[in-house]
Design a protein around this motif. Sequence first.
Motif, short mmCIF file in Angstrom:
data_model
loop_
_atom_site.label_atom_id
_atom_site.label_comp_id
_atom_site.label_asym_id
_atom_site.label_seq_id
_atom_site.Cartn_x
_atom_site.Cartn_y
_atom_site.Cartn_z
N LEU A 253 0.81 -1.22 0.00
CA LEU A 253 0.00 0.00 0.00
C LEU A 253 0.84 1.26 0.00
O LEU A 253 0.30 2.36 -0.15
N GLY A 254 2.15 1.11 0.19
CA GLY A 254 3.01 2.29 0.24
C GLY A 254 2.80 3.13 1.48
O GLY A 254 2.88 4.36 1.43
N LEU A 255 2.52 2.46 2.61
CA LEU A 255 2.25 3.18 3.85
C LEU A 255 3.48 3.17 4.75
O LEU A 255 4.27 2.23 4.76
N SER A 256 3.61 4.21 5.53
CA SER A 256 4.65 4.36 6.54
C SER A 256 3.99 4.56 7.90
O SER A 256 2.78 4.80 7.98
N PRO A 257 4.76 4.47 8.99
CA PRO A 257 4.16 4.75 10.30
C PRO A 257 3.51 6.12 10.38
O PRO A 257 2.47 6.27 11.04
N ASP A 258 4.07 7.12 9.72
CA ASP A 258 3.46 8.45 9.73
C ASP A 258 2.11 8.44 9.02
O ASP A 258 1.16 9.10 9.46
N ALA A 259 2.03 7.71 7.89
CA ALA A 259 0.77 7.62 7.17
C ALA A 259 -0.29 6.89 7.99
O ALA A 259 -1.46 7.27 8.01
N VAL A 260 0.12 5.81 8.67
CA VAL A 260 -0.82 5.08 9.54
C VAL A 260 -1.28 5.98 10.68
O VAL A 260 -2.45 5.94 11.09
N TYR A 261 -0.38 6.80 11.20
CA TYR A 261 -0.74 7.75 12.26
C TYR A 261 -1.85 8.68 11.78
O TYR A 261 -2.83 8.93 12.49
N VAL A 262 -1.71 9.21 10.56
CA VAL A 262 -2.72 10.11 10.00
C VAL A 262 -4.05 9.38 9.84
O VAL A 262 -5.12 9.91 10.16
N LEU A 263 -4.00 8.13 9.36
CA LEU A 263 -5.22 7.36 9.18
C LEU A 263 -5.91 7.08 10.52
O LEU A 263 -7.14 7.14 10.62
N CYS A 264 -5.14 6.77 11.54
CA CYS A 264 -5.72 6.51 12.87
C CYS A 264 -6.43 7.74 13.42
O CYS A 264 -7.55 7.64 13.95
N TYR A 265 -5.79 8.89 13.29
CA TYR A 265 -6.42 10.12 13.75
C TYR A 265 -7.69 10.38 12.96
O TYR A 265 -8.72 10.80 13.51
N SER A 266 -7.65 10.14 11.66
CA SER A 266 -8.84 10.34 10.82
C SER A 266 -9.97 9.40 11.24
O SER A 266 -11.14 9.79 11.27
N LEU A 267 -9.62 8.16 11.58
CA LEU A 267 -10.63 7.20 12.01
C LEU A 267 -11.25 7.59 13.34
O LEU A 267 -12.47 7.42 13.54
N ILE A 268 -10.46 8.11 14.24
CA ILE A 268 -11.00 8.56 15.54
C ILE A 268 -11.95 9.73 15.34
O ILE A 268 -13.06 9.78 15.90
N LEU A 269 -11.55 10.70 14.52
CA LEU A 269 -12.41 11.86 14.27
C LEU A 269 -13.68 11.44 13.54
O LEU A 269 -14.77 11.94 13.85
N LEU A 270 -13.56 10.52 12.60
CA LEU A 270 -14.74 10.03 11.89
C LEU A 270 -15.67 9.28 12.85
O LEU A 270 -16.91 9.42 12.76
N SER A 271 -15.11 8.50 13.75
CA SER A 271 -15.92 7.77 14.73
C SER A 271 -16.74 8.73 15.58
O SER A 271 -17.93 8.49 15.84
N ILE A 272 -16.10 9.78 16.03
CA ILE A 272 -16.81 10.79 16.83
C ILE A 272 -17.90 11.44 16.01
O ILE A 272 -19.03 11.65 16.47
N ASP A 273 -17.59 11.76 14.75
CA ASP A 273 -18.55 12.46 13.89
C ASP A 273 -19.78 11.60 13.63
O ASP A 273 -20.92 12.08 13.69
N LEU A 274 -19.58 10.30 13.37
CA LEU A 274 -20.71 9.43 12.99
C LEU A 274 -21.51 8.94 14.19
O LEU A 274 -22.70 8.64 14.05
N THR A 275 -20.89 8.85 15.35
CA THR A 275 -21.58 8.27 16.51
C THR A 275 -22.10 9.31 17.50
O THR A 275 -22.95 8.99 18.33
N SER A 276 -21.60 10.53 17.44
CA SER A 276 -22.02 11.54 18.41
C SER A 276 -23.41 12.08 18.06
O SER A 276 -23.67 12.49 16.92
N PRO A 277 -24.33 12.11 19.03
CA PRO A 277 -25.66 12.68 18.76
C PRO A 277 -25.63 14.20 18.64
O PRO A 277 -26.62 14.80 18.19
N HIS A 278 -24.54 14.82 19.03
CA HIS A 278 -24.44 16.28 18.97
C HIS A 278 -24.03 16.77 17.58
O HIS A 278 -24.15 17.97 17.30
#
Length: 319
Positions: A253-278
């Motif tokens: 996939l051509g990924l590095s630890p820095d790229a995985v770090y960015v994806l993890c942060y994006s997944l956390i923010l997306l999780s909050i966005d999709l699951t938060s009732p606010h």
Amino acid sequence: MGQGLWRVARNQQLQQEGYSEQGYLSREQGRRMAASSIPNTSHRKQVQGGIDIYHLLKARKSKEQEGFINLEMLPPELSFTILSYLNATDLCLASCVWQDLANDELLWQGLCKSTWGHCSIYNKNLPLGFSFRKLYMQLDEGSLTFNANPDEGVNYFMSKGILDDSPKEIAKFIFCTRTLNWKKLRIYLDERRDVLDDLVTLHNFRNQFLPNALREFFRHIHAPEERGEYLETLITKFSHRFCACNPDLMRELGLSPDAVYVLCYSLILLSIDLTSPHVKNKMSKREFIRNTRRAAQNISEDFVGHLYDNIYLIGHVAA
């Protein structure tokens, strides 16, 4: 389940006391024929041999025979299953009733290792007369102490010789134990980064999809409630561990630890966005792909789309 096991054991006790199968069936044949017209009678469970447990329980010689069944009458695996649901206090009370079984060291050894999967003392040459029953009480006491004060709890385990004073041993103990309070554990790991490092290396994320691996990681090492340095540390350590477990996938996939770090942060923010009732205006899949690829340009659009689908269908990665 408890009533079913009790009835099976009572059945065996009645047979030993003279209530044979043939004799009993001859006495109960009339009752069975009358009860066969009742719909729910056909659904009653029967033990091997065809004896109706419901009617067997009605056959008692005297009032004095009613009471608790001796667990020694049950198969050992059933006895272990029953006692595995008891805590230390209840086990002490149970030992007053089932004295012989309560002194079975094999039982206490199984209870210790099923609740606290790893302890340094398991791998040592135990002295003559060592008691796993006493060890169980100490492990329970130490866990309660840890849930009140993590440092005192760890010191208690070390003072009793249960744990060695080693970050790796403490990490293994935490990894294999589910009785520790996750809030206190989070505070302890934030202070003991050496233990945290060894705890991260115990995870194996080989061939796991990134969001699923992140969920498993946060089940063992709970994420803080707010963003900060500790969350960044956790994501950084996870990113490096995930890449170390999946070197072929990273190259593909051509990924590095820095790229995985960015994806993890994006997944956390997306999780909050999709699951938060606010949050009323939820992020769309197209928006997530655009924002993520803007931060990590080498990631394919299809891969990022699969990340979004995972969060949308399964839920928060750090819940």
